[in-house]
Design an enzyme around this catalytic site. Structure first.
Site, mmCIF file in Angstrom:
data_model
loop_
_atom_site.group_PDB
_atom_site.id
_atom_site.type_symbol
_atom_site.label_atom_id
_atom_site.label_comp_id
_atom_site.label_asym_id
_atom_site.label_seq_id
_atom_site.Cartn_x
_atom_site.Cartn_y
_atom_site.Cartn_z
ATOM 1 N N GLU A 4 75.609 37.443 71.002
ATOM 2 C CA GLU A 4 76.642 38.385 71.435
ATOM 3 C C GLU A 4 76.836 38.432 72.933
ATOM 4 O OE1 GLU A 4 73.875 39.205 69.827
ATOM 5 O OE2 GLU A 4 74.161 40.840 68.412
ATOM 6 N N ASP B 170 72.521 40.046 66.640
ATOM 7 C CA ASP B 170 71.476 41.027 66.339
ATOM 8 C C ASP B 170 71.313 41.216 64.839
ATOM 9 O OD1 ASP B 170 71.024 41.356 69.017
ATOM 10 O OD2 ASP B 170 72.255 43.161 69.201
ATOM 11 N N ASP C 169 71.056 43.930 63.055
ATOM 12 C CA ASP C 169 71.556 45.150 62.420
ATOM 13 C C ASP C 169 72.938 44.908 61.823
ATOM 14 O OD1 ASP C 169 73.124 44.949 64.661
ATOM 15 O OD2 ASP C 169 72.375 46.764 65.629
ATOM 16 N N GLU D 84 75.976 45.750 62.865
ATOM 17 C CA GLU D 84 76.971 45.241 63.806
ATOM 18 C C GLU D 84 76.772 43.752 64.049
ATOM 19 O OE1 GLU D 84 79.630 46.827 65.137
ATOM 20 O OE2 GLU D 84 79.107 48.549 63.885
ATOM 21 N N TYR E 243 63.667 44.436 69.672
ATOM 22 C CA TYR E 243 65.021 44.976 69.497
ATOM 23 C C TYR E 243 65.004 46.487 69.619
ATOM 24 C CZ TYR E 243 69.775 45.348 67.697
ATOM 25 O OH TYR E 243 71.115 45.600 67.556
ATOM 26 N N ARG F 131 67.360 48.883 68.818
ATOM 27 C CA ARG F 131 68.070 49.776 67.897
ATOM 28 C C ARG F 131 67.343 49.728 66.557
ATOM 29 N NH1 ARG F 131 72.441 47.108 70.522
ATOM 30 N NH2 ARG F 131 73.465 48.509 72.023
ATOM 31 N N HIS G 231 62.691 47.087 59.950
ATOM 32 C CA HIS G 231 62.462 46.439 61.233
ATOM 33 C C HIS G 231 61.200 46.961 61.899
ATOM 34 C CE1 HIS G 231 67.092 46.157 61.005
ATOM 35 N NE2 HIS G 231 66.548 45.073 60.495
#
Length: 929
Positions: A22, A120, A122, A124, A350, A352, A397
């Site tokens: 990203e 990532d 997640d 998104e 990570y 989040r 996670h």
């Protein structure tokens, strides 16, 4: 066919292998690892710079055929874009600012032998990977690689174990996007028509605003109470006892318990505790203090008990934001921006996540480091495991921790990290290591002392002490608190040895008065904790929620406290009356749970969206009698009383006129009666401070402000001095004169409404003043005042003046010289309003300046506007650093590096863009683009 040295798989052709992530920073880190390894082939790592496709944000972005169809069907264009007529199959477009990057990625994908989508892990990130595959349409193998830390080992393992794109995660992200898109586009127009223009609604942000408004309502209902108590200093008279006195607090007097703050009703201010409770006043408390100041105190009771304190769990997103706010004074957005830099550069995992799990390697690394640094006696025999406490938490996670299987100490990274990064890494490292250390142990002592208070009867006092016998994890880390009083209570307090029957001697005593306090406003840290505990929002959304409610003028910061505006009150009133479910805390949490079930594959997204939007008795999260969103919109537009929802009654004046605070199209104001006097409210007035007395004082000043100062000689009309939302001003004539807009001029610093003289008013209205003609261009040179200060003007050329004294004294020659001098470009052209200090990272001076779009702060490289209505003179250095950090983070999210050297000016042509319907779905919904 060739065999790959890194993955052991065969691949087609000899082209390079393409990895897409990203962000540019993440791309650089991964490319360094891949090309350092001896894989026998070339790797290319490129970034998508966030999402490459999205739903159209404006009608201008919607394709012409969609707008034509919307017009034909008499439907808003955004409903067709969200797919309300096509089973919620959304229409995606490539925004103009992403077309050049998409063109670049298409070219790279054509030249690649394999493509790895390394966004990532997640929802998104999964959605970005799916969109990349849909848009690029590669003809070579496409693999999804995921990792929770950017280390060489993690990247290698991800390459060796790729997977397919998770359609369930993509469905959940798409459902959330469509849901929030429709809520925003459907509800916002209701706010425009019923509250004021240019407001916006957000599904989760509306619930956060309601929490903040409800807390302010509690503060507005709060009635303060006063009470007194007595604090004594006593000491032991025994030879072996330490000479220092210790504190005791009066808890009982003549058999009745002494009232404390928790014994009063917040709504009435009256004593609400049941039983034998006495409320001390100043006179009686002073008498008790005098009687026991040097009295003998007998130890009536001693209780000692051991205690154990467990270490806190490793950080998750919300706890990191909370602790960084408490210990580092970081905003949530600043925390996430710094954490993202640490993650993308390979320093932490990570950021989040709502999982407190640690991998086997991380457990070993933390235990080993704790043993090396503090000794093996500080490490338990077995690893410690934690369960997430948040409602709706996912455990898939890892927690946020230092990256790698050997943690780098903060000291070893001082030269690699900037100040913010080092401070946050230090916090994460300490918390992770402490989570694998032994409990702290200690001893708590509580004793009851009794003394003779003379005529007031027998007085009982309480003393407490705390001794840490084994510090355990406290050697590494002490958790912060949102309550300073709680932090004080947690400190170690050592008492001398006490035994029943022992006599102590009073040293002094003092009566202390107290006021009960209203419930504290939310800070960013405490609001995140509240949202998390209620199951509202998810790790990836907390910082965005906090940012949006402040950017959109619903909330402003009073120090660290989140304070709602009157606009927020009006919006919450409307939503509570006409969209009660959508601002209901449990309902919002259930919707988050539904989205989690979509992500897990246990629920279909499209039927769920259909029930939410159109209404259906079968939707488990929605009250069957409530209907769908589209029906609620129609009833809200028809039934909302705009005046009622925008009003807060404050009381009545002496004549019985109702005084209310209201939100109008041009801001907030107070009004007496339906057609009476009005007074504009300042943007930085907390609602709980807007009392009836305060409102009446402002109305009196506003009435004074409409006084006639003099008669204008030229027109014969009266000259008024008035009070407006932007400060006091003079005006020639009435607003409804048929001679056009009346002439106005703001009062200069030092001038007041009460003392304004006719001479001052004449001078104010004498501007703009013509100085003469420019000798070269022939343009008329004018000196005048403006919203950002005085200036001179000739044609299109303008130059700022220092102040109003400079404006008063400037002549034609000086004005010509100023206009002929080179114009200072950009925001630096304005003189600094204040220098706040040095940036903690770069040491660059941080200044407050005025610019074309209002006041802003800058470190010389990054400029950040102040929140609307914020007084520039009240900005602190910490707040300025937060604003600059948030602005820099936003620029980096857009793929811009504000601190990179400026490239030579040149022109480039963007690539082509396009649009496509969503082609991902479950079962029969899947079809090619």
């Amino acid at each position: 066919m060739t065999t790959d040295a890194a993955t052991g798989r065969t691949r087609n052709g000899e082209g390079s292998r393409l990895v897409i992530v990203e962000s540019p920073a993440k791309a650089r880190t991964i490319e360094r690892f891949l090309n350092r390894a001896d894989t026998g082939s070339e790797w290319v790592v490129e970034s998508s710079i966030g999402h490459i496709r999205d739903l159209p944000e404006r009608a201008a972005q919607a394709p012409a055929d969609v707008k034509a169809l919307a017009k034909e069907r008499n439907q808003p264009w955004f409903r067709l874009a969200a797919g309300v007529e096509s089973d919620f199959e959304p229409l995606y477009i490539i925004p103009a600012d992403k077309r050049q990057q998409v063109t670049k990625l298409r070219k790279l994908s054509r030249d690649a032998s394999e493509i790895y989508l390394a966004t990532d892990e997640d929802r998104e990130g999964e959605a970005i990977a799916w969109h990349l595959k849909e848009v690029l349409k590669p003809r070579v193998p496409v693999r999804r690689m995921v990792f929770h830390e950017i280390t060489e080992q993690a990247i290698q393992e991800a390459l060796e174990h790729p997977r397919e794109i998770d359609d369930d995660l993509v469905s959940a992200q798409e459902a959330r996007r469509v849901l929030d898109y429709l809520y925003g586009y459907e509800v916002s127009p209701v706010l425009w028509k019923k509250v004021r223009p240019r407001l916006s609604a957000g599904r989760v942000q509306s619930v956060a605003i309601r929490l903040i408004v409800e807390r302010e309502r509690e503060r507005m209902r709060f009635v303060s109470s006063s009470f007194w108590d007595v604090r004594s200093l006593v000491r032991s008279t025994e030879d072996a006892a330490p000479p220092e006195p210790f504190a005791a607090r009066l808890v009982e007097l003549d058999g009745a318990r002494v009232a404390t703050g928790r014994d009063f009703d917040a709504a009435t201010g009256q004593l609400s505790a049941r039983g034998n409770v006495v409320q001390l006043g100043e006179e009686r408390a002073t008498a008790v203090a005098g009687a026991v100041a040097e009295a003998d105190y007998r130890v009536a009771e001693v209780n000692e008990r051991p205690y154990t304190q467990r270490p806190p769990a490793p950080f998750i997103t919300s706890s990191l934001q909370q602790e960084a706010a408490r210990k580092l004074r970081f905003t949530a957005q600043r925390t996430m921006g710094v954490a993202q830099n640490l993650y993308q550069n390979g320093y932490i995992t990570y950021m989040r996540t709502d999982s407190t799990n640690l991998s086997h390697q991380a457990l070993n690394a933390a235990r080993r480091q704790a043993s090396d640094l503090y000794g093996p006696e500080y490490v338990p025999d077995k690893p410690r495991f934690y369960r997430a406490r948040a409602k709706g938490a996912q455990e898939a996670h890892e927690a946020i921790r230092p990256a790698g299987d050997i943690f780098r100490t903060p000291d070893s990274l001082r030269r690699e990290l900037n100040t913010d990064e080092h401070r946050l890494y230090d916090l994460i490292w300490k918390r992770t290591v402490a989570s694998q250390m032994k409990d702290a142990q200690g001893l708590r002592t509580n004793a009851r002392l009794e003394a003779d208070a003379g005529a007031e009867g027998k007085a009982a006092f309480s003393v407490s002490g705390k001794v840490i016998t084994f510090p355990g994890f406290l050697r590494a880390y002490v958790e912060g608190s949102d309550d300073p009083d709680a932090e004080l209570e947690d400190q170690e307090r050592i008492l001398p040895p006490l035994r029943e029957g022992q006599v102590l001697r009073g040293v002094s005593a003092e009566a202390e008065g107290h006021e009960t306090r209203p419930p504290a406003r939310y800070t960013e840290a405490s609001l995140v904790r509240e949202l998390e505990q209620r199951g509202i929002g998810r790790p990836s959304t907390y910082a965005t929620i906090l940012q949006k409610v402040q950017e959109r003028d619903y909330v402003w910061k009073n120090g660290t406290a989140l304070t709602p505006t009157l606009t927020a009150f009006a919006v919450v009133n409307l939503l509570e009356q006409h969209f009660p479910n959508h601002v209901d805390f449990d309902f919002t949490a259930r919707m988050e749970g539904d989205l989690d079930r979509v992500a897990e594959g246990d629920m279909e997204a499209q039927p769920w969206l259909r029930r939410f939007y159109f209404g259906n008795d079968e939707m488990p999260s929605i009250d069957p009698g409530d209907g769908g969103l589209v029906q609620l919109i129609e009833s809200a537009l028809e039934e909302t009383d705009a005046r009622a929802i925008s009003s807060i009654p404050l009381g009545e004046d002496a004549e019985g006129n109702t005084v209310v605070a209201r939100v109008g199209r041009y801001g907030a104001y107070v009004q007496r009666g339906d057609d009476g006097t009005r007074a504009s409210l300042p943007d930085d007035l907390p609602p709980d401070e807007l009392t009836l007395d305060h409102a009446l004082a402002m109305l009196a000043e506003a009435a004074l402000g409409d006084r006639v100062v003099m008669q204008d000689e030229a027109s014969g009309r009266p000259v008024y001095v008035k009070s407006g939302p932007n400060g006091p001003y003079v005006q020639v004539g009435e607003n409804d004169d048929d001679k056009g807009k009346p002439k106005r001029a703001s009062l200069w610093p030092g001038m007041t409404i009460e003392a304004l003289t006719p001479e001052q008013a004449t001078e104010l209205l004498s501007y703009p003043r013509v100085l003469g003609a420019h000798p070269e261009s022939g343009d008329e040179i004018v000196v005048q005042d403006g919203p950002y200060g005085p200036y001179v003007k000739a044609g299109k050329e303008t130059r700022s003046l220092n102040d109003h004294e400079h404006m008063r004294g400037v002549d034609l020659d000086e004005a010509v010289a100023l206009l002929n001098a080179p114009k200072r470009r950009g925001r630096a052209a304005q003189a600094a309003l204040a220098t706040l200090g040095k940036h903690p990272d770069s040491a660059a001076p941080i200044e407050v300046r005025n610019g074309r779009w209002g006041p802003y702060v800058t470190d010389g490289t990054v400029n950040a506007s102040l929140p609307r209505g914020r007084d520039p003179s009240t900005v602190t250095l910490d707040e300025a650093v937060d604003l600059i950090a948030a602005r820099e983070a936003k620029l980096r999210e857009q793929g811009k590096d504000p601190r990179a050297p400026k490239p030579a000016r040149g022109r480039s042509r963007g690539g082509s863009g396009g649009r496509s319907r969503s082609t991902r779905g479950r079962g029969s919904r899947r079809r090619s683009a």
